[in-house]
Write a protein that holds these residues in place. Structure first.
Motif, PDB file in Angstrom:
ATOM      1  N   GLN A 677       0.737  -1.105   0.041  1.00 41.98           N
ATOM      2  CA  GLN A 677       0.000   0.080  -0.167  1.00 41.98           C
ATOM      3  C   GLN A 677       0.968   1.369  -0.082  1.00 41.98           C
ATOM      4  N   TRP A 715      -3.695   7.314   3.041  1.00 45.68           N
ATOM      5  CA  TRP A 715      -3.391   6.251   2.506  1.00 45.68           C
ATOM      6  C   TRP A 715      -4.928   6.127   1.424  1.00 45.68           C
ATOM      7  N   SER A 717      -7.660   3.437  -0.385  1.00 43.51           N
ATOM      8  CA  SER A 717      -8.300   2.054  -0.633  1.00 43.51           C
ATOM      9  C   SER A 717      -9.076   2.026  -1.755  1.00 43.51           C
ATOM     10  N   GLY A 718      -9.030   0.882  -2.301  1.00 41.97           N
ATOM     11  CA  GLY A 718      -9.904   0.861  -3.571  1.00 41.97           C
ATOM     12  C   GLY A 718      -8.979   1.046  -4.741  1.00 41.97           C
ATOM     13  N   GLY A 723     -11.741   4.556  -5.693  1.00 42.33           N
ATOM     14  CA  GLY A 723     -11.357   4.366  -4.390  1.00 42.33           C
ATOM     15  C   GLY A 723     -11.623   5.673  -3.560  1.00 42.33           C
ATOM     16  N   TRP A 726      -8.017   8.368   2.355  1.00 38.07           N
ATOM     17  CA  TRP A 726      -8.113   8.570   3.766  1.00 38.07           C
ATOM     18  C   TRP A 726      -7.132   9.476   4.353  1.00 38.07           C
TER      19      TRP A 726
END
Length: 777
Positions: A677, A715, A717-718, A723, A726
């Motif tokens: 990530q 960061w 997500s998706g 996505g 965050w």
């Protein structure tokens, strides 16, 4: 010199390498890592200097670096990436990290903006290139509504000369064609009290052969906030002849504020033809707040016979307020030929603010005070501008501006259900009008690749009229200022990465309406009988003249290969007719006793000067052999030092009000990869040293140092397209209380004794934590 600065900076940060290497896994040379700022994001460098590849950017428009580098007048540009980085909910917190910018208020909560250490009145605030509308407060505008911010260190004819400290131009959101919607949700806490914010932006584009006949963006955002504050203030009076304390009172308590706000703006452009376009820009701001407080004031005071008389007040307060600010701008842009543009803009707006407060005192005195204030203002503005760019590298701009506003202010004060007799003669309603006319012309000329010259002149006339009210006669104040302005940019041929800037300017500050109106405001702590210098009443002065400042700015910039910068700048401002609030003992009509009253007055003048130093660069620009895990780390450091001298006041601390001795910021931003990530993280440390100001011959004020540490982690997500980004932000990570104090010496007209009055307050600060989700689709 620039090589020495770079070497020293690399030495200062090299000690961080071991810690960062342990926390961040090595990045392979081919890893895709997103840029952490406009100054970062080239391909990772090879180990040898000769093999290093400079970054090449392809952009559809000007970047923050290009706007700053190519401007003849010295300025700093903050783009959306910097606005988003720390997840700030107050615009002042974004600006606080810039060189020479400080803010008031408690750390972590924003506040009024002060450039070069000078008070907020010295800084000009613009919104989309126009003076901010009535009732506008920068700290109330969330960063989500802003596209970019331009900070000018010296005035220009087009932006205006009411900028002794500088100009901050806030550009509201512009269309983002890569996505239709942007959504952001933020949840947080401030000392355990809940905070919530949201924003939504809808980007529009349709019509015409290319689908761009209509282009626009509509943004709205809102928030719910609860904030706790402590009350911890003290007052002491000492007879300097005998050393006896004649009065000592402490107020200890708490307050809680609750607020709800909803803001919105739009930017809509209709491309009527290849030469003519129209623009519509609505703006609104709505807010509602309420608060309550409770404190116990306890101590003693000596009677005339010397006996000790206990002092006890149990004080409870409630307040509420509502505000709405509406504005609509219509503009047209006509381009009859290549390089020539005619712009005309019409603006209409209204502002209304209503506030009510109730103060109940029990104990050894029963007293209830009710205050009601209503301010209602409407404003109309009209401006036109002609610009022409010639083949001889001249860029002419000539414009005319006019603005008219009307204000009605109603203020009622009741004590135990009755009007204060001394205030009846001033009436409770006051109407006023403000008219402003400005004309300017400027030419920016680049005779060679090494030289750019700017010359301009601006004339501005402001007339403020307050109607007769009660025993107050009509007040009429007129200020007229002609400001010649000159900027020079030199790019030495032998040093293509370096730039030298010079500015010679004349700027000014006009007195505001509240400074001109003579109607008094009575101190709530000592509302009747004798008061003290540190608890003075306030009143205006209709005879104020504008402050005039002659300024010199000199700056040096060294641009690093991939967009980093090392710069230093110095400034001097010689201010005439300085406006300063002076506290004097007066025989007043609103009380039988003499009262200390603070009124703004023109003084002889002052001189202020300072130096600002800035580094913003990637680590591999500063340290050629930086380890791979540190190469993409972005370093930010700036330092500012200020000094001033007010004429007519002796002593080393005869400084401008609110001006600290300087400011310091140090921060690091980094992109790194873990667990498959991509992460972004960073921190910023802000420090403003303690200050002492000798306000008058007998009155001095001190403030303790301010320290604030902010950090963030981001960061995603998706997928990249759908996505969620965050961001966890922590403002004021290590809370530290601040305090301020005042002391003055006065002579009692009855006893002939000198008395030392001291007051001080301690303000707690709190950690503010927030989590934001950012979606684009």
């Amino acid at each position: 010199m620039s090589r020495l600065l770079v070497a020293l900076t690399a030495l200062c940060v090299s000690a961080l390498s071991a810690v960062c290497a342990a926390q961040s896994p090595p990045l392979p040379r081919g890893s895709p890592v997103a840029a952490s700022s406009a100054a970062s994001a080239p391909a990772p460098a090879a180990s040898g200097v000769g093999n290093r590849l400079d970054r090449v950017e392809v952009s559809s428009g000007p970047t923050a670096n290009s706007r700053r580098r190519n401007s003849t007048a010295s300025k700093i540009v903050i783009e959306r990436e910097d606005l988003d980085k720390y997840g700030d909910t107050a615009l002042g917190d974004v600006l606080r990290r810039l060189p020479g910018v400080t803010i008031g208020g408690r750390p972590g909560r924003g506040g009024d903006i002060r450039m070069r250490g000078m008070g907020s009145g010295f800084t000009q605030i613009l919104v989309d290139g126009e003076r901010a509308p009535a009732g506008f407060a920068v700290e109330d505008l969330p960063p989500d509504q802003v596209e970019r911010i331009e900070v000018y260190r010296a005035p220009t004819a087009e932006t205006g000369a009411r900028a002794i400290a500088g100009t901050i131009n806030i550009i509201l959101r512009e269309p983002l064609v890569k996505s239709n919607h942007e959504l952001r949700f933020t949840l947080g806490q401030d000392r355990g009290e809940p905070q919530a914010d949201f924003s939504w932006t809808r980007n529009l584009k349709w019509g015409g052969a290319n689908g761009d006949e209509f282009v626009g963006a509509v943004s709205t955002n809102g928030g719910l906030h609860r904030r706790f504050n402590n009350i911890d203030s003290h007052n002491r009076v000492t007879d300097t002849e005998t050393g006896e304390v004649t009065q000592e009172i402490a107020q200890i308590g708490t307050s809680m504020g609750r607020s709800a706000n909803l803001n919105g703006n739009g930017r809509l452009r209709w491309k009527y033809s290849d030469t003519l376009s129209f623009n519509l820009s609505p703006f609104f701001a709505l807010s509602q707040n309420e608060g309550s407080s409770h404190n116990i004031a306890e101590g003693f005071q000596l009677d005339e016979d010397g006996s000790r008389n206990p002092y006890l007040r149990n004080v409870h307060g409630d307040s509420d307020g509502r505000m709405h600010n509406l504005r609509l701008n219509l503009s047209a842009s006509y381009r009859p030929q290549l390089g020539e543009t005619w712009d005309i803009r019409l603006g209409r707006g209204g502002f209304k603010n209503t506030s009510n407060s109730v103060r109940d005192e029990t104990g050894n005195r029963l007293r209830t005070q009710v205050d009601r204030n209503v301010v209602d203002e409407d404003q109309t503005s009209l401006s036109g501008k002609w610009s022409l760019k010639t083949a001889q590298e001249h860029q002419w701009v000539t414009g005319l501006e006019t603005e008219r506003s009307q204000r009605m202010q109603v203020r009622d004060t009741l004590v135990n259900g009755e009007v204060i007799p001394g205030l009846v003669k001033f009436g409770n309603a006051l109407g006023s009008r403000n008219q402003r006319v400005a004309a300017y012309t400027q030419d920016e000329w680049s005779p060679t690749k090494q030289w750019s010259v700017y010359a301009g002149v601006r004339y501005e006339r402001i007339q403020t009229t307050a109607d007769a009210a009660g025993s107050l006669p009509e007040t009429r104040n007129v200020s007229q200022v002609t400001s010649p302005l000159f900027h020079l940019l030199w790019k030495p041929e032998a040093f293509p990465k370096d730039q030298v800037r010079l500015s010679l300017t004349r700027s000014y500050r006009a007195p505001n309406l509240n400074d001109l109106i003579a109607r008094p405001s009575i101190n709530a702590t000592y509302p009747e009988g004798p008061n003290y210098q540190t608890y003075a009443d306030r009143a205006g002065n209709p005879n104020l003249k504008p402050e005039l400042a002659t300024g010199v700015d000199l700056g040096l910039e060294h641009w690093l290969p991939t967009g980093g910068i090392v710069s230093g700048s110095a400034f001097v401002r010689d201010i005439k007719s300085l406006i300063r609030s002076e506290v004097q003992l007066e025989t007043v009509s609103w009380d039988t006793s003499q009262r200390w009253v603070s009124r703004p007055r023109n003084m002889e003048g002052a001189r202020t000067m300072g130096f600002e130093f800035e580094i913003k660069a990637r680590m591999d620009e500063l340290w050629e052999d930086a380890p791979p895990e540190l190469q993409l780390m972005l370093l930010r450091f700036n330092l500012a030092v200020f000094d001033s001298k007010v004429k007519g006041i002796p002593g080393a601390n005869a400084r401008l009000d609110q001006q600290p001795k300087g400011s310091l910021n140090f921060g690091i931003d980094h992109r790194w990869k873990a667990w498959g990530q991509n992460f972004g993280s960073g921190f910023n440390f802000n420090y403003v040293p303690a200050s002492k100001v000798q306000q008058t011959l007998t009155l001095r004020r001190e403030e303790t140092a301010r320290r604030q540490f902010d950090a963030y982690l981001s960061w995603a997500s998706g997928s990249v397209r759908d996505g969620i980004n965050w961001r966890l932000s922590i403002a004021n990570l290590i809370p530290r209380a601040t305090s301020s104090s005042s002391e003055g010496i006065a002579t009692n007209s009855d006893t002939g004794h000198e008395y030392l009055t001291e007051s001080w307050s301690n303000n707690k600060t709190f950690r503010v934590i927030s989590l934001r989700a950012d979606l684009r689709f």
